[in-house]
Motif scaffolding. Sequence first.
Motif, PDB file in Angstrom:
ATOM      1  N   VAL A 107      -0.108  -0.560  -7.019  1.00  0.00           N
ATOM      2  CA  VAL A 107      -1.110  -0.228  -5.997  1.00  0.00           C
ATOM      3  C   VAL A 107      -0.470   0.354  -4.739  1.00  0.00           C
ATOM      4  O   VAL A 107      -1.137   0.973  -3.929  1.00  0.00           O
ATOM      5  CB  VAL A 107      -1.942  -1.494  -5.653  1.00  0.00           C
ATOM      6  CG1 VAL A 107      -3.041  -1.181  -4.669  1.00  0.00           C
ATOM      7  CG2 VAL A 107      -2.521  -2.098  -6.926  1.00  0.00           C
ATOM      8  N   PHE A 108       0.837   0.183  -4.585  1.00  0.00           N
ATOM      9  CA  PHE A 108       1.511   0.671  -3.379  1.00  0.00           C
ATOM     10  C   PHE A 108       1.385   2.181  -3.241  1.00  0.00           C
ATOM     11  O   PHE A 108       1.464   2.926  -4.227  1.00  0.00           O
ATOM     12  CB  PHE A 108       3.007   0.334  -3.444  1.00  0.00           C
ATOM     13  CG  PHE A 108       3.356  -1.035  -2.947  1.00  0.00           C
ATOM     14  CD1 PHE A 108       3.981  -1.217  -1.723  1.00  0.00           C
ATOM     15  CD2 PHE A 108       3.090  -2.155  -3.718  1.00  0.00           C
ATOM     16  CE1 PHE A 108       4.321  -2.468  -1.279  1.00  0.00           C
ATOM     17  CE2 PHE A 108       3.427  -3.423  -3.289  1.00  0.00           C
ATOM     18  CZ  PHE A 108       4.054  -3.584  -2.052  1.00  0.00           C
ATOM     19  N   THR A 109       1.215   2.646  -2.009  1.00  0.00           N
ATOM     20  CA  THR A 109       1.352   4.066  -1.695  1.00  0.00           C
ATOM     21  C   THR A 109       2.797   4.320  -1.287  1.00  0.00           C
ATOM     22  O   THR A 109       3.562   3.375  -1.056  1.00  0.00           O
ATOM     23  CB  THR A 109       0.438   4.466  -0.530  1.00  0.00           C
ATOM     24  OG1 THR A 109       0.875   3.765   0.655  1.00  0.00           O
ATOM     25  CG2 THR A 109      -1.011   4.137  -0.828  1.00  0.00           C
TER      26      THR A 109
ATOM     27  N   LYS B  72       1.741  -8.750  -0.943  1.00  0.00           N
ATOM     28  CA  LYS B  72       1.591  -9.360  -2.263  1.00  0.00           C
ATOM     29  C   LYS B  72       0.919  -8.461  -3.302  1.00  0.00           C
ATOM     30  O   LYS B  72       0.825  -8.822  -4.461  1.00  0.00           O
ATOM     31  CB  LYS B  72       0.784 -10.660  -2.140  1.00  0.00           C
ATOM     32  CG  LYS B  72       1.477 -11.752  -1.326  1.00  0.00           C
ATOM     33  CD  LYS B  72       2.650 -12.329  -2.086  1.00  0.00           C
ATOM     34  CE  LYS B  72       3.226 -13.537  -1.357  1.00  0.00           C
ATOM     35  NZ  LYS B  72       4.349 -14.124  -2.088  1.00  0.00           N
ATOM     36  N   LYS B  73       0.427  -7.314  -2.902  1.00  0.00           N
ATOM     37  CA  LYS B  73      -0.297  -6.474  -3.862  1.00  0.00           C
ATOM     38  C   LYS B  73       0.626  -6.061  -5.011  1.00  0.00           C
ATOM     39  O   LYS B  73       1.845  -6.037  -4.882  1.00  0.00           O
ATOM     40  CB  LYS B  73      -0.896  -5.246  -3.175  1.00  0.00           C
ATOM     41  CG  LYS B  73       0.120  -4.242  -2.652  1.00  0.00           C
ATOM     42  CD  LYS B  73      -0.514  -2.919  -2.286  1.00  0.00           C
ATOM     43  CE  LYS B  73      -1.540  -3.044  -1.187  1.00  0.00           C
ATOM     44  NZ  LYS B  73      -2.050  -1.706  -0.779  1.00  0.00           N
TER      45      LYS B  73
ATOM     46  N   LEU C 152       8.243   6.747  -5.193  1.00  0.00           N
ATOM     47  CA  LEU C 152       7.252   5.690  -5.389  1.00  0.00           C
ATOM     48  C   LEU C 152       7.311   5.130  -6.809  1.00  0.00           C
ATOM     49  O   LEU C 152       7.238   3.914  -7.012  1.00  0.00           O
ATOM     50  CB  LEU C 152       5.852   6.226  -5.079  1.00  0.00           C
ATOM     51  CG  LEU C 152       4.698   5.230  -5.241  1.00  0.00           C
ATOM     52  CD1 LEU C 152       4.905   4.002  -4.358  1.00  0.00           C
ATOM     53  CD2 LEU C 152       3.363   5.911  -4.914  1.00  0.00           C
ATOM     54  N   GLU C 153       7.454   6.013  -7.801  1.00  0.00           N
ATOM     55  CA  GLU C 153       7.539   5.553  -9.190  1.00  0.00           C
ATOM     56  C   GLU C 153       8.739   4.631  -9.390  1.00  0.00           C
ATOM     57  O   GLU C 153       8.639   3.581 -10.042  1.00  0.00           O
ATOM     58  CB  GLU C 153       7.644   6.758 -10.130  1.00  0.00           C
ATOM     59  CG  GLU C 153       6.359   7.582 -10.203  1.00  0.00           C
ATOM     60  CD  GLU C 153       6.552   8.887 -10.962  1.00  0.00           C
ATOM     61  OE1 GLU C 153       7.722   9.197 -11.328  1.00  0.00           O
ATOM     62  OE2 GLU C 153       5.560   9.611 -11.173  1.00  0.00           O
TER      63      GLU C 153
ATOM     64  N   LYS D 189       8.966   0.341 -10.197  1.00  0.00           N
ATOM     65  CA  LYS D 189       9.734  -0.258 -11.287  1.00  0.00           C
ATOM     66  C   LYS D 189      10.717  -1.303 -10.760  1.00  0.00           C
ATOM     67  O   LYS D 189      10.850  -2.397 -11.327  1.00  0.00           O
ATOM     68  CB  LYS D 189      10.495   0.833 -12.049  1.00  0.00           C
ATOM     69  CG  LYS D 189       9.598   1.764 -12.835  1.00  0.00           C
ATOM     70  CD  LYS D 189      10.396   2.862 -13.514  1.00  0.00           C
ATOM     71  CE  LYS D 189       9.450   3.808 -14.270  1.00  0.00           C
ATOM     72  NZ  LYS D 189      10.188   4.923 -14.909  1.00  0.00           N
ATOM     73  N   VAL D 190      11.418  -0.960  -9.685  1.00  0.00           N
ATOM     74  CA  VAL D 190      12.407  -1.881  -9.133  1.00  0.00           C
ATOM     75  C   VAL D 190      11.728  -3.113  -8.552  1.00  0.00           C
ATOM     76  O   VAL D 190      12.196  -4.243  -8.738  1.00  0.00           O
ATOM     77  CB  VAL D 190      13.279  -1.170  -8.071  1.00  0.00           C
ATOM     78  CG1 VAL D 190      14.189  -2.158  -7.352  1.00  0.00           C
ATOM     79  CG2 VAL D 190      14.110  -0.065  -8.717  1.00  0.00           C
ATOM     80  N   LEU D 191      10.605  -2.921  -7.875  1.00  0.00           N
ATOM     81  CA  LEU D 191       9.909  -4.064  -7.275  1.00  0.00           C
ATOM     82  C   LEU D 191       9.418  -5.033  -8.360  1.00  0.00           C
ATOM     83  O   LEU D 191       9.468  -6.251  -8.172  1.00  0.00           O
ATOM     84  CB  LEU D 191       8.742  -3.589  -6.414  1.00  0.00           C
ATOM     85  CG  LEU D 191       8.004  -4.710  -5.665  1.00  0.00           C
ATOM     86  CD1 LEU D 191       8.941  -5.464  -4.733  1.00  0.00           C
ATOM     87  CD2 LEU D 191       6.818  -4.138  -4.884  1.00  0.00           C
ATOM     88  N   LYS D 192       8.962  -4.507  -9.482  1.00  0.00           N
ATOM     89  CA  LYS D 192       8.546  -5.391 -10.578  1.00  0.00           C
ATOM     90  C   LYS D 192       9.702  -6.283 -11.014  1.00  0.00           C
ATOM     91  O   LYS D 192       9.538  -7.496 -11.204  1.00  0.00           O
ATOM     92  CB  LYS D 192       8.069  -4.548 -11.773  1.00  0.00           C
ATOM     93  CG  LYS D 192       6.645  -4.038 -11.682  1.00  0.00           C
ATOM     94  CD  LYS D 192       6.284  -3.334 -12.985  1.00  0.00           C
ATOM     95  CE  LYS D 192       4.848  -2.811 -12.937  1.00  0.00           C
ATOM     96  NZ  LYS D 192       4.491  -2.117 -14.206  1.00  0.00           N
TER      97      LYS D 192
END
Length: 446
Positions: free
Chosen positions: A10-12, A5-6, A106-107, A111-114
């Motif tokens: 914040v994800f690595t 849920k973070k 990661l970048e 964006k996609v996860l948002k």
Amino acid sequence: MMLNKKEPEVFTYEEAAAYIEEIPKFTKKHTLEHTKLFLKRLGNPAVDRKIVHVAGTNGKGSVCAYLQAILMAEGKRTGFFTSPHLVSVNERIRMDNVQIDNKTFLEVFRKVLKTVRRMVEDGIEHPSYFEFLFGMGMTAFAETDVEYIILETGLGGRLDATNAVEKPALSIITSISLDHTAILGDTIRKIAVEKAGIIKPKVPVFFDGSNKEAAEVIRTKGEELGVYCREVTNHAYEIREVHRKYIAFSRRSAYDKDVIFQVPMCGCYQAMNAELALEASEYLLAGEEIHMDRWKQVLAQLHWEGRMERIGAHITVDGAHNPGAMQAFVESVKALDESERGEMILLFSAVSDKKYDEMIECLCGNLDVKAYIVTQIEDERGVPVEELADIFRRYTDRPVYCKERLEDAVGTALDKRGESGEIYCLGSLYLVGMIKKLLAGGAIDA
């Protein structure tokens, strides 16, 4: 169900890769309309680029790799979305043949996860593993100045997530044979219908016409949509030489009839794959100055992992994982001079949704093999070694060794090959990835 849920920021990288690997546990494949909506939510990234859409049973990756190399030789910036990966998920998204680095991965993931989380909040299901990565790929390409994007379908064509792209510049359909029959159909005709599903109005299609039944389906679909169809057959080229390290062929066109092309893989089928890429490139670059000498050079230098790839002094890995690919492997090995072929040791494994019985029958019935070693795929779909061994013993009287651990299997293969043996590893791209990872780690000196 949503995992982790973070907030995306914040994800690595490691957590992002782990999140993607967990996606199959809480969602499934969706319709093309869902994927189109997903892309729209992302801002329809990169749909304004020149997109080449490639489908087929075997040879997709090779054709894409040849096409990418030729376009780059002419100074074109390229994006390439491919699957599966062998070692790292980053391999699936490439710019100018360089896989996406961890920082950019990661970048793009964030964006996609948002976007995906906003979709879920609005009651729209989370994209599947492949769909999520496809969204990442298109987003990554949109943020660069790539002119061409090469999209390799994952499974089938008609319902594949990549088919959500509505206006590609060109469609290509490679060799068609029986694979994924539970999903795509149990005949060549049915599978060809699924592959031909990528053909779109006003978009030319280039295709491998080796299989008459599949070619008829593709031609009919093209005629229905009124598109230009270029059927490539073995009359378009002539194989000149098959060597362990390369195959040489000439084209039968008047322009290139005296030009010898080489590709650094010994599979005879690679001549067809290269010819498809050459003809597609000539179409895409029509009206521009082309440099055939550069094309020859980049094809001769191409490195495409897992396709009749030499990874040790006496080890070749091949991603053949269906009966059609297995037959092509047999033909390629038989075309080698006996001194190059060596005494054959076959290391084999497979996943349960493949026709591994037919693959094994093909190998045992067509090749003179000194010994077989079967091992276990590191996947829940991996076929148990004893089951594979029982099938081999049904078709051959040669020794069959069971080694669940890959390290033991490779060690046994090296031991059994003797002074002049050659080890061939095939049956699954998972196996290829496992072996490459094992040898890269230095656990075995091959």
